[in-house]
Scaffold this active site. Structure first.
Site, short mmCIF file in Angstrom:
data_model
loop_
_atom_site.label_atom_id
_atom_site.label_comp_id
_atom_site.label_asym_id
_atom_site.label_seq_id
_atom_site.Cartn_x
_atom_site.Cartn_y
_atom_site.Cartn_z
N LYS A 24 0.85 -1.21 0.00
CA LYS A 24 0.00 0.00 0.00
C LYS A 24 0.89 1.26 0.00
CE LYS A 24 -3.81 -2.39 2.24
NZ LYS A 24 -4.49 -2.76 3.48
N GLN A 81 -4.41 -1.43 9.82
CA GLN A 81 -4.31 -2.75 9.23
C GLN A 81 -4.86 -3.81 10.19
OE1 GLN A 81 -3.27 -3.42 5.99
NE2 GLN A 81 -3.88 -5.53 6.39
N ASP A 126 -10.82 3.06 4.38
CA ASP A 126 -11.14 1.63 4.26
C ASP A 126 -12.66 1.43 4.19
OD1 ASP A 126 -9.07 -0.16 3.97
OD2 ASP A 126 -8.60 -0.24 6.12
#
Ligand code: NDP
Length: 292
Positions: free
Chosen positions: A52, A96, A119
């Site tokens: 990412k 994460q 997200d």
């Protein structure tokens, strides 16, 4: 058979984002800034976060990696989240998952400012998505929608069976594909571990989205001729003949299902790369929405 090439399409999307960022730079505007919070040293998480961050650099975003010790307390992590919420130089950030067991994941996700939740896991974004308002759509279902749209896969009036009902893949894609709009207007059935006679359902489907995480679960006898197959599954399967000691398998027995499918995604190179591209897209949207 047409391969829905997520690697190629994600590269196209990255080029489009890169062009937009160059335009911002040339006008003297601040470029999008994404931060990633990683707790601990889980191997798969390190790999995902690393790619990412590299993708951010590639398209010209600013990126910050906040790598915290495995044994950090929930309170310290919440303080860090609050700092990120207040940081005016930051457009969006991700935490994460999975987090270590002693940290309440739900509490952390709820603490994220929905305006920075690229997200799309915060209930405010999920609710807005379900109501067809502007929202950060979770990157994996967003990536599936983009792939269907860009390959002009017919969805209007088609029967789609989604296998899996998780909050990050199965549930949101079932909502998105049933909504009005591009890659939408499908009649959606959601299947899960309690579903009876799954093969009878999948055999009726024009489109099957596999998101359960069981390698090669979908076999050719479960699929009708000409169906579209979207394989979200990513499972590491031990394989001593491979230098890494494992291979990545999807939820679809690709070789045999590809013989019957009209459109199909490969694993790897399908939904995985699309997911990263859509995280970048969400960060760009965050920059644009927060500026307006
Ligand atoms: P979850 O484990 O959260 O959900 C799995 C779903 O599959 C559940 O709803 C479960 O049902 C259902 N299920 C399990 N077994 C069966 C069965 N035998 N028949 C029918 N349904 C079943 O997984 P995720 O949604 O998070 O991920 C699914 C897969 O996608 C994983 O392999 C994951 O690694 C991958 N993934 C890939 C991404 C990408 O970027 N390509 C991103 C995110 C995930 P129930 O609800 O009843 O338990």
């Amino acid at each position: 058979m047409i391969l829905l090439d997520g690697k190629h399409t994600s590269n196209q999307i990255k080029e489009e984002i890169k062009d937009t960022v160059s335009g911002m730079k040339s006008r003297g505007e601040r470029v999008p800034h994404l931060a990633a919070v990683l707790v601990g040293n889980d191997g798969a998480s390190l790999t995902y976060v690393g790619s990412k961050v590299r993708s951010c650099e590639y398209v010209g975003f600013d990126s910050t990696l906040i790598h915290l010790e495995e044994n950090i307390t929930e309170a310290v992590l919440l303080k860090q989240i609050e700092k990120l919420n207040q940081d005016k130089t930051l457009d969006g950030y991700i935490v994460q998952l999975p987090l270590p067991k002693h940290i309440d994941e739900e509490k952390i996700l709820l603490a994220i400012d929905p305006k920075k939740d690229v997200d799309g896991f915060h209930p405010a974004n999920f609710g807005r998505m379900a109501l067809e308002l502007d929202a950060f759509i979770p990157a994996t279902p967003f990536g599936i929608m983009q792939l269907l749209e860009r390959y002009k896969v017919p969805t209007n009036g088609k029967h789609c069976v989604v296998v899996g009902r998780s909050h990050i893949v199965g549930r949101p894609i079932s909502i998105l594909m049933s909504q009005k709009g591009p890659a939408g207007n499908a009649t959606v059935t959601v299947a899960h571990s309690r579903t009876e006679q799954l093969a009878e359902l999948t055999r009726q489907a024009d489109i099957i989205v596999m998101a359960l995480g069981i390698p090669e679960y979908l076999t050719a006898d479960m699929v009708k001729e000409g169906a579209t197959i979207i394989d979200v599954g990513i499972t590491r399967v031990a394989d001593d003949s491979h230098p890494k000691g494992y291979v990545i398998k999807g939820d679809v027995k690709f070789d045999e299902v590809a013989q019957k499918a009209h459109f199909i995604t490969p694993v790897p190179g399908g939904i995985g790369p699309m997911t990263i591209a859509m995280l970048l897209k969400n960060t760009l949207l965050a920059r644009q929405w927060n500026a307006s």
